[in-house]
Design a protein around this motif. Structure first.
Motif, PDB file in Angstrom:
ATOM      1  N   THR A  88      -9.161 -17.528  -0.512  1.00  0.00           N
ATOM      2  CA  THR A  88      -9.507 -16.436   0.394  1.00  0.00           C
ATOM      3  C   THR A  88     -10.937 -16.536   0.884  1.00  0.00           C
ATOM      4  O   THR A  88     -11.324 -15.847   1.834  1.00  0.00           O
ATOM      5  N   ASP A 129      -5.733  -9.206  -0.262  1.00  0.00           N
ATOM      6  CA  ASP A 129      -5.342 -10.384  -1.031  1.00  0.00           C
ATOM      7  C   ASP A 129      -5.848 -10.192  -2.460  1.00  0.00           C
ATOM      8  O   ASP A 129      -7.056 -10.119  -2.688  1.00  0.00           O
ATOM      9  N   VAL A 442      -1.679 -13.013   2.646  1.00  0.00           N
ATOM     10  CA  VAL A 442      -2.443 -14.240   2.716  1.00  0.00           C
ATOM     11  C   VAL A 442      -2.856 -14.565   4.139  1.00  0.00           C
ATOM     12  O   VAL A 442      -3.998 -14.873   4.424  1.00  0.00           O
TER      13      VAL A 442
END
Length: 453
Positions: A88, A129, A442
């Motif tokens: 991320t 996330d 995501v």
């Protein structure tokens, strides 16, 4: 501040807890330094690689161990290390973590102020996330150590963290609160943070990492490892090869030919030249037969966000950053001076060697390319641990010898300790369906364009 002086370790018996341990990069680094370690990893295949390599492992969720079984960890652990998942935050990821940097900084301050875990956990679960919150786990482990009766409330003496460069602002914030605020029990640390390039430590690959090294107050000032090799620079490569025309983009790398040679720069004469793919792969070692040279490698992405490192490299250059897409690198070999053809792509053994893993490292399970790409380069990790503990520079030759895998008996014992059974995962292991966030968390969906009416 860097240091390369020879010293006795600042700790009598260093013992590393490796969070998000992956297939074993930091643990292999510790092995070369005769430092024991215990790795916590939740990916089943990475754990299979670790068991095969003979590494002590807990197949578990790092967060769950902190919440539910911290007291079962060996109390003699005194070094906390880790590289939280970077997807991320990485330039190769989709950026949820980058957008949440300021929010995560506030969580850091709240943790240091001693706020209850339950309230913080509830808010972290609301992040787009869930992996974004994992960058907080090293700090939460450091705090938990001071609350542990099994440890007699002893804080960790040394902390070593590494991540993609996008996480550097968080490491800077870690440093600020560790030095100025201290943990809730008032333990403070001296900290250094910087972005380092792995090729400057002998890894045959260009890879940039944000690094944090902290020592508990009273153990001396920490320092970053001193570079041992020259930096690889695309602009310098262009100048050497006569490609500095005004209309060429400054960061556009020259595309070399198969027989093109490289001459090390006269700058930094005291440093060794960076190690090339040829240095790492040409000679046979162990069961590895060696790769014929010369060869060219074409990657389809840049290195750590630098577009000047994209494209084609010769075997006399370092590899582009090794990621989970290493199996997509196309390797060209020569038929004669005028004809090249596509040769075999890198094996996992070769990909690991480009990451500075020893030859014959026992990559196991599925998604092996992803395991290799996610790992900390062991030679880089050895430099980090050596600097953190006040040791002399590690011997790179130790990582160029074939790795001796665990015997079946050793592997079964390690898996029994890590999973609860000698030949299978058990209910205490993370479930496979929990190991990948939902696609919607995501990859942000692009908004549809609305046509004008």
């Amino acid at each position: 501040m860097t240091s390369s002086a020879h010293h006795q370790s600042i700790l009598d018996k260093p013992f590393v807890l490796d969070l998000f341990a992956g297939p074993g990069g930091l643990d292999v680094a510790g092995h070369t330094l005769d430092i024991p370690s215990l790795g916590i990893e939740w990916d089943r295949s990475a754990c299979l690689t670790r068991y095969a390599a003979g590494l002590d492992t807990l197949h578990a969720d790092v967060s769950a161990v902190r919440r539910d079984s911290f007291e079962s960890l060996p109390p003699e652990i005194n070094v906390l290390a880790g590289g939280p998942p970077c997807q991320t935050y990485s330039v190769a990821g989709h950026g949820a973590g980058r957008q949440a940097l300021d929010q995560v900084k506030k969580f850091i301050e709240r943790l240091m102020a001693g706020e209850p875990d339950q309230q913080i956990d509830e808010e972290l679960e609301a992040l787009p996330d869930p992996r974004t919150a994992l960058v907080l786990e090293p700090l939460r482990y450091a705090i938990q150590a001071t609350r542990s009766p099994n440890r007699e409330h002893r804080p960790y003496d040394v902390i070593v963290l590494e991540q993609v460069p996008a996480v550097a602002p968080l490491w800077e914030h870690y440093a600020k609160v560790l030095e100025e605020t201290g943990l809730p029990d008032e333990t403070k640390y001296k900290v250094v943070v910087d972005i380092l390039d792995t090729e400057t430590y002998g890894v045959p690959q260009t890879r940039s990492r944000a690094v944090l090294i902290a020592r508990r107050e009273g153990l001396g000032e920490p320092s970053l490892p001193a570079p041992t090799h020259r930096s690889y620079e695309a602009k310098e490569w262009n100048r050497k090869n006569g490609t500095s025309e005004p209309d060429r983009a400054a960061d556009q790398a020259h595309q070399p030919t198969l027989y093109e040679s490289t001459t090390p720069s006269k700058n930094d004469a005291e440093l060794q030249p960076w190690r090339s793919m040829r240095d790492a792969l040409a000679k046979p070692v162990g069961s590895y037969p060696g790769r014929p040279t010369p060869f060219l490698v074409r990657s389809n992405y840049g290195s750590s966000g630098n577009p000047g490192r994209r494209g084609v490299r010769t075997d006399q250059q370092p590899s582009a950053t090794v990621t989970g897409r290493i199996s997509r690198f196309v390797v060209f070999e020569h038929l004669d001076e005028n004809i090249v053809y596509e040769g075999p792509r890198f094996s996992m053994n070769e990909a690991g060697m480009l990451q500075s893993f020893p030859p014959d490292y026992p990559w196991s399970g599925t998604a092996q390319a992803q395991q290799v790409g996610n790992a900390v380069p062991p030679l880089f990790g050895a430099h980090l641990l050596s600097a953190a503990l006040g040791l002399s520079e590690p011997d790179p030759g130790a990582l160029r010898k074939p790795w001796q895998p665990a015997t079946e008996e050793q592997r079964a014992k390690l898996r029994n300790n890590g999973c609860g059974a000698t030949d299978a995962c058990t209910d205490r292991c993370p479930r496979p369906e929990d190991q990948v966030p939902p696609p919607s968390s995501v990859r942000p969906r692009k908004s549809k364009k609305v046509s004008a009416k």
